[in-house]
Design a protein around this motif. Sequence first.
Motif, PDB file in Angstrom:
ATOM      1  N   LEU A  42     -58.963  52.282  50.234  1.00 61.42           N
ATOM      2  CA  LEU A  42     -58.266  51.450  49.252  1.00 61.42           C
ATOM      3  C   LEU A  42     -57.704  50.186  49.900  1.00 61.42           C
ATOM      4  N   VAL A  46     -52.114  48.800  48.113  1.00 60.19           N
ATOM      5  CA  VAL A  46     -52.155  49.756  47.011  1.00 60.19           C
ATOM      6  C   VAL A  46     -50.827  50.507  46.928  1.00 60.19           C
ATOM      7  N   SER A  47     -50.427  50.846  45.714  1.00 61.31           N
ATOM      8  CA  SER A  47     -49.167  51.573  45.504  1.00 61.31           C
ATOM      9  C   SER A  47     -49.410  53.077  45.596  1.00 61.31           C
ATOM     10  N   ASN A  48     -48.308  53.829  45.688  1.00 58.28           N
ATOM     11  CA  ASN A  48     -48.416  55.282  45.766  1.00 58.28           C
ATOM     12  C   ASN A  48     -49.064  55.859  44.509  1.00 58.28           C
ATOM     13  N   SER A  49     -48.697  55.349  43.342  1.00 56.80           N
ATOM     14  CA  SER A  49     -49.262  55.871  42.097  1.00 56.80           C
ATOM     15  C   SER A  49     -50.763  55.601  42.011  1.00 56.80           C
ATOM     16  N   GLN A  50     -51.195  54.428  42.487  1.00 55.55           N
ATOM     17  CA  GLN A  50     -52.625  54.121  42.485  1.00 55.55           C
ATOM     18  C   GLN A  50     -53.381  55.033  43.448  1.00 55.55           C
ATOM     19  N   ASP A  53     -53.668  58.408  41.699  1.00 56.85           N
ATOM     20  CA  ASP A  53     -54.662  58.353  40.620  1.00 56.85           C
ATOM     21  C   ASP A  53     -56.078  58.374  41.186  1.00 56.85           C
ATOM     22  N   THR A  54     -56.308  57.659  42.276  1.00 62.89           N
ATOM     23  CA  THR A  54     -57.636  57.646  42.894  1.00 62.89           C
ATOM     24  C   THR A  54     -57.993  59.017  43.453  1.00 62.89           C
ATOM     25  N   GLN A  57     -59.035  61.186  40.516  1.00 67.43           N
ATOM     26  CA  GLN A  57     -60.372  60.824  40.038  1.00 67.43           C
ATOM     27  C   GLN A  57     -61.458  61.331  40.992  1.00 67.43           C
TER      28      GLN A  57
END
Length: 425
Positions: A42, A46-50, A53-54, A57
């Motif tokens: 990434l 990038v943030s912790n939430s992103q 989420d990755t 997924q």
Amino acid sequence: VEALLAESGGFATPVFVDGPRRSFVQADRWSWFPKQRKWLGLPSDVSNSQFIDTCCQSLCAMLQLPLQPGFQKIQLDGEVGLQPLSLATAQNLGVLPRSGVPCLVDHMLDDFAPAFAKRTLRRWLLAPRSPAAVASMRELSSSLMQDDTLTLPSFQRIPPVAKVVAYISAKTGNERLFRDLLSCCNGLIVLLENQRYADLLSPLLDLVALEVGEREVDSHKLAGDLHLVLQLIREHMNDGSIPDDPLVGLPSFIGVGTSRTVERFVEANESFRGSASPAQPDVALVYSAVDACREELFEAVSEAMQSLNPQPQDEVLVFNPFDNDLCFKQKQAFAHAVKAHDRRGKTKNDRYTTPRLLGASSKYLKATRAADIAVQDCLTELATQLSAHIPALRAAITMAELLIVAHRHTAHAASRGWRLPQLSD
């Protein structure tokens, strides 16, 4: 985290990681960090939430799971309950192995406790459960200690829940896995439907709900689901009480050695026996073809043996497991003897066969290969149908493991004169 991963020997699949450039060099130095990991690559901002989420997924893509409904994100509340042990603390207490420190888990169970019981206790010690889980386990342990005459249903073998979910999801379950599920589900149905175990069910169901992440686990619904699982397994699997022996009706060949050679050949090529139910139409069809080809093979062997007219003690027939064929050592008295060939097509020295035996063997081997495919297809179909019951199977296996752990621990504690401690506010 270090202690939990160290307990798994550095293996935890899947583990998704990310970090700045060259951070993998630092990760390689951590002995507790999983060796099998997937870097997400990434962006650096990038943030912790992103990142989370990755990860979700990627997990859905690996396990072929739908993205909806979405994952529920939870956060550790440092104000409530005990915190997970650090690696150093776990080793100093004997929860994880360390030279010179006695193993705490070994003292909590008897010497013959199953391996999964030790793993479960170790994980509870490494990551203490919520007050609700502790209260339920205490209630379950108290019920078990109060009735020392209570005999649990038979659980011959409990398959690991991760293995069950992985193999059924991938549709690669084998006979052993389904037999283990059959035994486990039978024992749990007895537990759920017998009033003798009523005092155990309430705390046990609460524990299962907390462990599998459900709001609650209903005993009637779980029992109904397990009945459906048993029905599916019994429809697709061969009944173990009914022998599925291809050697029944084996003709009496001249010589004990010859009969044993034919038996070895049949056993090597019909290893699929005893797995799938012959009542399944596709399985019944290929089994019938195998039986007919086997009978023709026996007749070809008998005809050749009569031409040879050997002594009863002579072993003139040879089974070669590498070439997977039957050959004769003698050529004399054969009306149409031909040289035998190995699996690469080269002529064998001093090995002979007949055209009829050669043709019968070819048909038989073709039929056994088709039967093996049909049996595997039957097991694949069973795994496909069981995939709709994975939540029930997860709950069932978790229930069986927790019950066995609590029972083995309380029985060991009672034998040493231990009692539950009295708690005060």
